[in-house]
Enzyme design. Structure first.
Site, PDB file in Angstrom:
ATOM      1  N   ARG A   1      32.443   4.143  47.986  1.00  0.00           N
ATOM      2  CA  ARG A   1      31.655   4.911  47.025  1.00  0.00           C
ATOM      3  C   ARG A   1      32.620   5.653  46.099  1.00  0.00           C
ATOM      4  NH1 ARG A   1      28.320   2.117  48.766  1.00  0.00           N
ATOM      5  NH2 ARG A   1      26.239   2.634  49.551  1.00  0.00           N
TER       6      ARG A   1
ATOM      7  N   ASP B   1      48.973  22.558  26.122  1.00  0.00           N
ATOM      8  CA  ASP B   1      50.146  22.168  25.325  1.00  0.00           C
ATOM      9  C   ASP B   1      49.855  22.082  23.822  1.00  0.00           C
ATOM     10  OD1 ASP B   1      48.555  19.979  25.788  1.00  0.00           O
ATOM     11  OD2 ASP B   1      50.182  18.625  26.365  1.00  0.00           O
TER      12      ASP B   1
ATOM     13  N   ILE C   1      43.973  23.200  33.410  1.00  0.00           N
ATOM     14  CA  ILE C   1      43.882  22.790  34.824  1.00  0.00           C
ATOM     15  C   ILE C   1      44.927  21.731  35.169  1.00  0.00           C
ATOM     16  CG2 ILE C   1      41.421  23.346  34.970  1.00  0.00           C
ATOM     17  CD1 ILE C   1      40.935  20.234  35.039  1.00  0.00           C
ATOM     18  N   ASP C   2      45.511  21.074  34.155  1.00  0.00           N
ATOM     19  CA  ASP C   2      46.426  19.953  34.422  1.00  0.00           C
ATOM     20  C   ASP C   2      47.746  20.392  35.083  1.00  0.00           C
ATOM     21  OD1 ASP C   2      44.446  18.656  33.069  1.00  0.00           O
ATOM     22  OD2 ASP C   2      45.575  18.372  31.215  1.00  0.00           O
TER      23      ASP C   2
ATOM     24  N   ARG D   1      39.271  22.015  20.413  1.00  0.00           N
ATOM     25  CA  ARG D   1      40.512  21.376  19.978  1.00  0.00           C
ATOM     26  C   ARG D   1      40.394  21.263  18.463  1.00  0.00           C
ATOM     27  NH1 ARG D   1      42.134  19.688  25.081  1.00  0.00           N
ATOM     28  NH2 ARG D   1      40.450  18.956  26.401  1.00  0.00           N
TER      29      ARG D   1
END
Ligand code: F6P
Length: 320
Positions: A243, A103, A126-127, A72
């Protein structure tokens, strides 16, 4: 077009290598030289690049991540960074640029296009939050990773009558959590797009165990809260043994699925073809199985891709 450049930017995802391979081989087949820029826009600013030949992309198709590496890049948001990146790109003799990323990366792609360089963006995150594409690169592999993890968790959860709270990535988007809930048979998905009622969830959990169920899986999208906090609250309210598993970056890696390999191949080839046709300033997308083009400006000003409201509905209907 004699020379084009390609980079991968932002969070990596599986299928980036498949895309790079397609860019290089389609570029060479059309008579264009392909320059691979390293570490996203940083490589443009610092002039870190390699000329890629057909052997540079041998044996990468099946690997997750990106052999060009990714980053980034805050400097790209400054005028000086943008100017340097553009000058360096011109200095390399690149007549076009392909940006593979999410984006933020597509915003960088548009900024370079505005400096007069033809750019094609490829949605990769992946979002699955990028608009104007049904699927971004890497989403399918990430979902398969999540499903594998949940299938394994169910074995151990059933052996101990436990509830597991599993945190998925996705930033502000609940797509991964909700689709993984449907595809894994998990019980709940808590996503940022929809309010949820933890008291109701606790009541349901009690009922499920009274009815003889031996496990419950609750998916929490990272944008909806922390899995640890949700698990603590469930324990506090009904004393239930829980858990936690935070899937984290595990979701982003691994060998790409066939879907992502094919999507990467199609995106890579289409990116080269469109640059050669003179179609700059566009993002590629997959819509109803077709590769389509949308103006980068429209993509970056349209906000995030919304979740189909049928998905959360389906997830809750199927989990009884
Ligand atoms: O955008 C992809 C993504 O994996 C998000 O789901 C997550 O919030 C973020 O990147 C994590 O970023 P980083 O790899 O910088 O920790």
């Amino acid at each position: 077009m004699k020379r084009l450049a390609v980079l991968t930017s932002g969070g990596d995802c599986s299928g980036m290598n498949a895309t790079l391979r397609a860019v290089v081989r389609a570029g060479l087949a059309s008579g264009a030289e392909v320059i691979g820029i390293q570490k996203g826009f940083h490589g443009l600013i610092d002039r870190h690049y390699d000329i890629l030949d057909t052997r540079s992309v041998s044996n990468v198709l099946q690997r997750g991540g990106t052999f060009l590496q990714s980053a980034r890049c805050k400097e790209m948001r400054t005028e000086a960074g943008l100017r340097l990146a553009t000058e360096n790109l011109k200095g390399l003799g690149a007549e076009g640029l392909i940006v593979i990323g999410g984006d933020g990366s597509l915003k960088g792609a548009y900024a370079i296009y505005q400096q007069g360089i033809p750019v094609i963006g490829i949605p990769a995150s992946i979002d699955n939050d990028i608009p104007f594409t049904d699927m971004s690169l890497g989403v399918d592999t990430a979902l398969n990773n999540i499903i594998t993890a949940i299938d394994n968790l169910k074995d151990t959860a059933s052996s101990h009558d436990r509830a597991f709270v599993v945190e998925t990535m996705g930033r502000d988007c609940g797509y991964l959590a909700v689709v993984a809930t449907i595809a894994s048979g998990a019980e709940y998905s808590l996503i940022p797009e929809e309010p949820y009622d933890l008291d109701q969830i606790c009541t349901d959990l009690r009922r499920r165990y009274r009815e003889g169920r031996s496990n419950s899986i609750i998916l929490v999208a990272e944008g909806a809260g922390s899995a640890q906090e949700i698990a603590d609250q469930i324990k506090e309210r009904i004393g239930f043994e829980t858990r936690v598993m935070v899937l984290g970056h595990y979701q982003r890696g691994g060998s790409p699925s066939v879907f992502d390999r094919l999507l990467g191949a199609r995106f890579g080839q289409a990116a080269v073809e469109n640059l050669l046709k003179g179609n700059g300033g566009k993002m590629l997308g997959l819509r109803a199985r077709e590769i389509v083009l949308t103006d980068l400006e429209t993509v970056i000003t349209s906000g995030s891709r919304p979740i189909d409201p049928m998905l959360p509905l389906l997830a809750s209907q199927l989990a009884v």
